[in-house]
Design a protein around this motif. Structure first.
Motif, PDB file in Angstrom:
ATOM      1  N   LEU A 180       0.800  -1.316  -0.028  1.00 57.64           N
ATOM      2  CA  LEU A 180      -0.209  -0.043   0.184  1.00 57.64           C
ATOM      3  C   LEU A 180       0.934   1.289   0.064  1.00 57.64           C
ATOM      4  N   GLY A 181       1.928   1.120   0.655  1.00 61.87           N
ATOM      5  CA  GLY A 181       2.852   2.196   0.732  1.00 61.87           C
ATOM      6  C   GLY A 181       3.584   2.629  -0.679  1.00 61.87           C
ATOM      7  N   LEU A 182       3.508   1.577  -1.480  1.00 64.51           N
ATOM      8  CA  LEU A 182       4.310   1.777  -2.864  1.00 64.51           C
ATOM      9  C   LEU A 182       3.111   2.517  -3.754  1.00 64.51           C
TER      10      LEU A 182
ATOM     11  N   ASP B  86       0.878   7.165  -6.459  1.00 68.62           N
ATOM     12  CA  ASP B  86      -0.403   8.025  -6.599  1.00 68.62           C
ATOM     13  C   ASP B  86      -0.801   8.588  -5.384  1.00 68.62           C
ATOM     14  N   PRO B  87      -0.138   9.774  -4.578  1.00 67.74           N
ATOM     15  CA  PRO B  87      -0.629  10.374  -3.487  1.00 67.74           C
ATOM     16  C   PRO B  87      -1.738  10.400  -3.069  1.00 67.74           C
ATOM     17  N   ASP B  88      -2.741  10.782  -4.138  1.00 67.89           N
ATOM     18  CA  ASP B  88      -4.123  11.021  -4.182  1.00 67.89           C
ATOM     19  C   ASP B  88      -4.883   9.748  -3.286  1.00 67.89           C
ATOM     20  N   ARG B  89      -4.408   8.727  -3.249  1.00 66.44           N
ATOM     21  CA  ARG B  89      -4.899   7.463  -2.849  1.00 66.44           C
ATOM     22  C   ARG B  89      -5.231   7.811  -1.319  1.00 66.44           C
ATOM     23  N   ALA B  90      -4.233   8.405  -0.730  1.00 67.01           N
ATOM     24  CA  ALA B  90      -4.559   8.558   0.680  1.00 67.01           C
ATOM     25  C   ALA B  90      -5.624   9.084   1.348  1.00 67.01           C
TER      26      ALA B  90
ATOM     27  N   LEU C 257       2.398   3.890   6.155  1.00 61.60           N
ATOM     28  CA  LEU C 257       2.280   2.912   5.004  1.00 61.60           C
ATOM     29  C   LEU C 257       3.605   3.327   4.106  1.00 61.60           C
ATOM     30  N   LEU C 258       3.899   4.652   4.216  1.00 55.94           N
ATOM     31  CA  LEU C 258       5.113   5.050   3.173  1.00 55.94           C
ATOM     32  C   LEU C 258       6.492   4.494   3.725  1.00 55.94           C
ATOM     33  N   ALA C 259       6.564   4.706   5.216  1.00 53.31           N
ATOM     34  CA  ALA C 259       7.582   4.207   5.885  1.00 53.31           C
ATOM     35  C   ALA C 259       7.713   2.657   5.740  1.00 53.31           C
TER      36      ALA C 259
ATOM     37  N   ALA D 217      -7.799   1.493   4.938  1.00 55.33           N
ATOM     38  CA  ALA D 217      -7.768   1.385   3.449  1.00 55.33           C
ATOM     39  C   ALA D 217      -8.506   0.368   2.970  1.00 55.33           C
ATOM     40  N   LEU D 218      -8.372  -1.044   3.483  1.00 51.31           N
ATOM     41  CA  LEU D 218      -9.367  -1.988   3.012  1.00 51.31           C
ATOM     42  C   LEU D 218     -10.924  -1.805   3.080  1.00 51.31           C
TER      43      LEU D 218
END
Length: 348
Positions: free
Chosen positions: A171-173, A178-182, A195-197, A257-258
């Motif tokens: 999910l981080g990838l 696509d940062p807008d997914r957050a 998630l990014l970390a 997210a899920l």
């Protein structure tokens, strides 16, 4: 513009890598080879993994984190074998435009993780890369003689455990791309950053190695995704594997997210870069394994079990003819199989 001044190879080694060569086996990088005497009564466990810009990390990622990731993905494999890490060799291919401050950060990242995980640099090589940064590390650990925990040690009736949480890196990838997914997933800033970390910097479960060594029949780290790697364990062990999708541990960020996007289940179960440990534990050792994991402050979760060989199964052999889906069954709330497929990370 004038070409930036960079140290020669010898000066580079002396400035940034000799301070990391703290073990006498390295001769302080003053020779062409290191010399290692294994601990008494121990076997050596060796692992090599490479990471490359544009494949395993982004070209603009900070070099301290990239260095730590390169080391940690190797330490993760040692932990899954029940091995105590000892040291490592480093081969470094530097792009032509590398900068001194990047190398400072790279060495600092390695130094911080050396102190944390109790390892030292023993040697390696530096070359010029025709493209981006490429790092190859060979990590060496030790286990009592004849005790390395192999992926092929799972047996019918074993309980299947994973460490930590799964799916965060995948999910981080997706968020990096696509940062807008957050916002679409309804994530808080902290959940997004988590998630990014997890994609950028895995957490090798070195503290779980004693529990693996003492109680697991088979184990491996999850680098290419739960579906693919569980299939590898199943084929190596000659068994089938059943995974309860609802039991798979998720972080609060992945759970949110899920809930917003149920189709992410495929990415969570099949995505790579988790670097958690998958362990097959005999039922009579399950409680002791859980207690040992807790003593090491590593969360473990039972997600399924090991069964008899699938009907008509065969060894995949060198050609990999047997697919992961033939060995692994994922079931949902109604105990019916979920179609995930054999997705996951593949180099080729």
């Amino acid at each position: 513009m004038a070409e930036p001044v960079r140290p020669s190879e010898d000066a580079l080694i002396a400035r940034w890598f000799r301070p990391l060569a703290t073990d006498p086996a390295s001769f302080r990088l003053g020779d062409d080879c290191a010399s290692l005497t294994p601990p008494p009564g121990a076997d050596l466990v060796l692992k090599t993994d490479a990471v490359a810009a544009g494949i395993h990390f982004f070209a603009d990622d900070p070099w301290d984190a990239v260095a730590a990731k390169a080391l940690r993905v190797n330490l993760s494999d040692l932990a899954a074998k029940g091995a105590r890490p000892l040291g490592y060799l480093l081969s470094l291919a530097l792009p032509s435009d590398w900068r001194v401050e990047q190398m400072e950060a790279f060495a600092a990242g390695l130094g911080a993780d050396q102190a944390r995980f109790g390892v030292a640099l023993w040697g390696g090589d530096t070359i010029r890369s025709p493209d981006g940064l490429v790092i190859s590390i060979t990590a060496i650990g030790a286990v009592p003689q004849g005790r390395m925990v192999r992926r092929g040690g799972a047996r019918p009736g074993d309980r299947l455990y994973v460490s930590g949480t799964l799916g965060d890196a995948a999910l981080g990838l997706m968020l990096r791309l696509d940062p807008d997914r957050a916002a679409a997933w309804g994530l808080t800033a902290d959940e997004r950053d988590h998630l990014l970390a997890r994609y950028l910097l895995p957490e090798p479960r070195v503290a779980l190695a004693p529990a693996i060594l003492a109680h697991a029949g088979g184990a491996m780290d999850l680098s290419d995704g739960l579906v693919i790697d569980a299939g590898r364990m199943g084929r190596s062990s000659g068994v089938s594997i059943r995974i309860d999708a609802e039991a798979v541990p998720l972080s609060p960020a992945a759970r949110r997210a899920l809930n917003r996007a149920p189709e992410l289940l495929r990415s969570i179960l099949a995505g790579g870069d988790d670097y958690e440990i998958l362990a097959a534990v005999p039922p009579e050792a399950a409680t002791a394994f859980e207690h040992a994991a807790a003593a090491g402050a590593v969360a473990v979760t039972a997600i399924g079990n090991v069964g008899t060989p699938p009907t008509g199964s065969q060894d995949a052999g060198a050609c990999g003819a047997v697919q992961e889906a033939e060995t692994v069954t994922i079931v949902g709330l109604d105990d019916r199989p979920i179609s995930i497929g054999a997705e996951g990370y593949r180099h080729f």
